[in-house]
Design a protein around this motif. Structure first.
Motif, PDB file in Angstrom:
ATOM      1  N   THR A  50      10.116  -2.900  -9.550  1.00 47.89           N
ATOM      2  CA  THR A  50       9.874  -1.781 -10.186  1.00 47.89           C
ATOM      3  C   THR A  50       9.745  -1.690 -11.762  1.00 47.89           C
ATOM      4  O   THR A  50       9.537  -0.721 -12.310  1.00 47.89           O
ATOM      5  N   TRP A  51      10.251  -2.757 -12.359  1.00 51.40           N
ATOM      6  CA  TRP A  51      10.543  -2.729 -13.699  1.00 51.40           C
ATOM      7  C   TRP A  51       9.855  -3.823 -14.399  1.00 51.40           C
ATOM      8  O   TRP A  51      10.184  -4.895 -14.113  1.00 51.40           O
ATOM      9  N   PHE A  52       9.246  -3.637 -15.466  1.00 53.35           N
ATOM     10  CA  PHE A  52       8.806  -4.722 -16.386  1.00 53.35           C
ATOM     11  C   PHE A  52       8.376  -5.857 -15.612  1.00 53.35           C
ATOM     12  O   PHE A  52       7.258  -5.693 -15.192  1.00 53.35           O
ATOM     13  N   LEU A  53       9.091  -7.111 -15.698  1.00 52.49           N
ATOM     14  CA  LEU A  53       8.383  -8.119 -15.171  1.00 52.49           C
ATOM     15  C   LEU A  53       7.914  -7.870 -13.595  1.00 52.49           C
ATOM     16  O   LEU A  53       6.982  -8.282 -12.950  1.00 52.49           O
ATOM     17  N   GLY A  54       9.035  -7.569 -12.769  1.00 49.82           N
ATOM     18  CA  GLY A  54       8.785  -7.225 -11.476  1.00 49.82           C
ATOM     19  C   GLY A  54       7.489  -6.136 -11.066  1.00 49.82           C
ATOM     20  O   GLY A  54       6.990  -6.246 -10.137  1.00 49.82           O
ATOM     21  N   ARG A  55       7.427  -5.161 -12.042  1.00 54.04           N
ATOM     22  CA  ARG A  55       6.478  -4.166 -11.862  1.00 54.04           C
ATOM     23  C   ARG A  55       5.019  -4.960 -11.974  1.00 54.04           C
ATOM     24  O   ARG A  55       4.201  -4.801 -11.343  1.00 54.04           O
ATOM     25  N   ALA A  56       4.952  -5.967 -13.073  1.00 54.09           N
ATOM     26  CA  ALA A  56       3.716  -6.507 -13.142  1.00 54.09           C
ATOM     27  C   ALA A  56       3.528  -7.587 -12.067  1.00 54.09           C
ATOM     28  O   ALA A  56       2.405  -7.555 -11.910  1.00 54.09           O
ATOM     29  N   VAL A  57       4.435  -8.067 -11.366  1.00 60.81           N
ATOM     30  CA  VAL A  57       4.141  -8.864 -10.378  1.00 60.81           C
ATOM     31  C   VAL A  57       3.685  -8.246  -9.303  1.00 60.81           C
ATOM     32  O   VAL A  57       2.506  -8.609  -8.441  1.00 60.81           O
ATOM     33  N   ALA A  58       4.198  -6.920  -8.934  1.00 59.38           N
ATOM     34  CA  ALA A  58       3.754  -6.287  -8.119  1.00 59.38           C
ATOM     35  C   ALA A  58       2.364  -5.692  -8.163  1.00 59.38           C
ATOM     36  O   ALA A  58       1.683  -5.906  -7.167  1.00 59.38           O
TER      37      ALA A  58
ATOM     38  N   ARG B 131      -4.522  -8.543  -5.663  1.00 61.46           N
ATOM     39  CA  ARG B 131      -4.939  -9.515  -4.609  1.00 61.46           C
ATOM     40  C   ARG B 131      -5.156  -9.066  -3.297  1.00 61.46           C
ATOM     41  O   ARG B 131      -5.525 -10.093  -2.471  1.00 61.46           O
ATOM     42  N   GLY B 132      -4.667  -8.073  -3.133  1.00 63.63           N
ATOM     43  CA  GLY B 132      -4.679  -7.291  -1.587  1.00 63.63           C
ATOM     44  C   GLY B 132      -3.615  -7.891  -0.930  1.00 63.63           C
ATOM     45  O   GLY B 132      -3.573  -7.809   0.304  1.00 63.63           O
ATOM     46  N   TRP B 133      -2.535  -8.523  -1.297  1.00 65.20           N
ATOM     47  CA  TRP B 133      -1.186  -8.744  -0.845  1.00 65.20           C
ATOM     48  C   TRP B 133      -0.221  -7.797  -0.269  1.00 65.20           C
ATOM     49  O   TRP B 133      -0.467  -6.617  -0.879  1.00 65.20           O
ATOM     50  N   ARG B 134       0.177  -7.923   0.927  1.00 64.15           N
ATOM     51  CA  ARG B 134       1.315  -7.042   1.155  1.00 64.15           C
ATOM     52  C   ARG B 134       2.720  -7.312   0.338  1.00 64.15           C
ATOM     53  O   ARG B 134       3.109  -8.449   0.539  1.00 64.15           O
ATOM     54  N   VAL B 135       3.021  -6.271  -0.124  1.00 59.91           N
ATOM     55  CA  VAL B 135       4.363  -6.403  -1.169  1.00 59.91           C
ATOM     56  C   VAL B 135       5.520  -5.571  -0.632  1.00 59.91           C
ATOM     57  O   VAL B 135       5.396  -4.289  -0.351  1.00 59.91           O
TER      58      VAL B 135
ATOM     59  N   PRO C 248      10.300   4.311 -10.661  1.00 56.42           N
ATOM     60  CA  PRO C 248       9.925   4.927  -9.386  1.00 56.42           C
ATOM     61  C   PRO C 248       9.177   3.751  -8.685  1.00 56.42           C
ATOM     62  O   PRO C 248       8.782   2.862  -9.373  1.00 56.42           O
ATOM     63  N   ASP C 249       9.048   3.604  -7.274  1.00 57.89           N
ATOM     64  CA  ASP C 249       8.295   2.807  -6.635  1.00 57.89           C
ATOM     65  C   ASP C 249       6.977   2.835  -6.885  1.00 57.89           C
ATOM     66  O   ASP C 249       6.479   3.947  -7.140  1.00 57.89           O
ATOM     67  N   LEU C 250       6.237   1.534  -6.859  1.00 61.53           N
ATOM     68  CA  LEU C 250       5.053   1.527  -7.389  1.00 61.53           C
ATOM     69  C   LEU C 250       4.213   1.719  -5.839  1.00 61.53           C
ATOM     70  O   LEU C 250       4.018   1.245  -4.869  1.00 61.53           O
ATOM     71  N   PRO C 251       3.036   2.731  -6.231  1.00 57.05           N
ATOM     72  CA  PRO C 251       2.338   3.100  -4.993  1.00 57.05           C
ATOM     73  C   PRO C 251       1.746   1.993  -4.415  1.00 57.05           C
ATOM     74  O   PRO C 251       0.940   1.001  -5.209  1.00 57.05           O
ATOM     75  N   GLY C 252       1.577   1.912  -3.097  1.00 57.03           N
ATOM     76  CA  GLY C 252       0.814   0.715  -2.332  1.00 57.03           C
ATOM     77  C   GLY C 252       1.807  -0.330  -1.875  1.00 57.03           C
ATOM     78  O   GLY C 252       1.586  -1.096  -0.945  1.00 57.03           O
ATOM     79  N   THR C 253       3.051  -0.190  -2.563  1.00 61.42           N
ATOM     80  CA  THR C 253       4.300  -1.334  -2.177  1.00 61.42           C
ATOM     81  C   THR C 253       4.856  -0.490  -0.822  1.00 61.42           C
ATOM     82  O   THR C 253       4.824   0.543  -0.602  1.00 61.42           O
TER      83      THR C 253
END
Ligand SMILES: NC(=O)c1ccc[n+]([C@@H]2O[C@H](COP(=O)([O-])OP(=O)(O)OC[C@H]3O[C@@H](n4cnc5c(N)ncnc54)[C@H](OP(=O)(O)O)[C@@H]3O)[C@@H](O)[C@H]2O)c1
Length: 338
Positions: free
Chosen positions: A9-17, A23-27, A37-42
């Motif tokens: 949810t935060w900086f690097l982790g958010r960018a990875v998400a 890419r259409g991956w399930r996260v 906040p949680d990223l929509p779609g995760t």
């Protein structure tokens, strides 16, 4: 592909998400729900990775092709070990985000992946290394966390050792501080020599590499001789409207005035190995570092569209406490620090 982000949810982790979702991956993300906040779609799972019960509950949501562990900057090796033990059976590959600090030689020597890392035990507690100063404590803890992941995942593990990560969302406040200083205009105290090389890496490029790197250890930094402090500060001045001019002051002068390296003037550090990190292995394995100018421009856009350095979680610690309001001796007279 199905991936698990410890953090997410935060900086690097958010960018990875964001990258994985594109890419259409399930996260699946796992965090306490405190920082952002949680990223929509995760698919969020909330819990504390220091809790055995929460880890067990998380494992029930598996399996995953890949776990990217970005939530360990404050974790002890023993806590990372507990998590890796539980998750090892649920994931194909484990990517652990460490740091160049894990090397004994940083920031004093040039580094490759063959340089020695601190020898910290994989089950070390949070207290391990506390007698050796803040920087070394963090270094030993991160080295122990690497050992913890390797002890459970072996040749299924990827260890990333970034140097300084910049870009949109940077809460530490390094680049945001320089951008806001440049925006204020006037004579801007610029540290050292304009030709000093620097190697910050964009958070989005680290994220991309985290999802694609094969097992092994990699230094994650921009190419050694590509960018300079002059480039970095020059772009800060340009993207903020060319209000100021850079007044360069030699290292010795700044030191004599008691200016604190790294924090008071962010990204300024005189130790010879600070920006001497060999990242060719990562580049050969697919790390692509976008132009520094793009990182700076996008960070300014993020800041001016409501982004807050320091975020909701913790205040920025860089560039916030100038010891003096000004420093005499830049080549053109008086330059302000803060
Ligand atoms: N920033 C840099 O320049 C730099 C340089 C080199 C290496 N690194 C490394 O890069 C990694 C990522 O750094 P970062 O700054 O993006 O993130 P970070 O601050 O290390 O981690 C934040 C994330 O972890 C979650 N988290 C924290 N404690 C948790 C807990 N007890 N249980 C579950 N989740 C928890 C947070 O969510 P909640 O708070 O909501 O739980 C958030 O999503 C770190 O390992 C850091 O050491 C960073």
């Amino acid at each position: 592909m199905r991936i698990l982000l410890l953090g997410g949810t935060w900086f690097l982790g958010r960018a990875v998400a964001e990258n994985a979702l594109a890419r259409g991956w399930r996260v699946t993300t796992f965090n306490r729900g405190r920082s952002a906040p949680d990223l929509p779609g995760t698919e969020p799972v909330h819990g504390d990775r220091t809790s055995a019960d929460d880890l067990k509950r998380l494992a029930g949501h598996g399996p995953w092709d890949l776990v990217v562990d970005t939530s360990a900057s404050e974790m002890a090796p023993c806590q990372v070990l507990d998590g890796a033990r539980v998750l090892a059976a649920e994931v194909e590959r484990y990517v652990y985000v460490s740091t160049v600090n894990a090397y004994r030689g940083w920031p004093h020597e040039p580094l490759t992946e063959d340089s020695p890392v601190y020898a910290a035990p994989p089950d070390a507690s949070r207290e391990y290394g506390t007698g050796d100063g803040v920087t070394v404590h963090y270094a030993m803890q991160k080295a122990g966390c690497e050992a913890a992941v390797l002890s459970q995942c072996g040749d299924r593990a990827t260890v990333l050792r970034p140097g300084v990560i910049l870009g949109p969302g940077e809460y530490v406040g390094r680049l945001p501080w320089w951008l806001s200083r440049a925006r204020r205009g006037g004579a801007i105290l610029a540290p050292g020599e304009p030709g000093t090389h620097v190697q910050p890496v964009d958070v989005r490029d680290v994220a991309e590499f985290a999802l694609t790197a094969s097992p092994g250890a990699y230094n994650v930094a921009a190419p050694r001789d590509r960018d300079t402090m002059g480039d970095l500060l020059g772009v800060c001045v340009a993207v903020t409207g060319r209000r100021g001019r850079l007044a360069w002051a030699p290292n010795e002068l700044l030191t004599a005035h008691g200016v604190r390296e790294w924090t008071e003037l962010p990204l300024w550090r005189t130790a010879k190995g600070t920006w001497a990190v060999d990242s060719r292995r990562a580049q050969a394995a697919g790390l692509v570092c976008r132009p520094l100018a793009q990182t700076v421009a996008d960070t300014w856009e993020w800041l001016t569209s409501g982004g807050v350095a320091g975020g909701a979680k913790r205040g920025g610690v860089h560039g916030r406490e100038p010891a003096t309001g000004w420093c005499r001796g830049g080549p053109r007279g008086v330059a302000t620090i803060g």
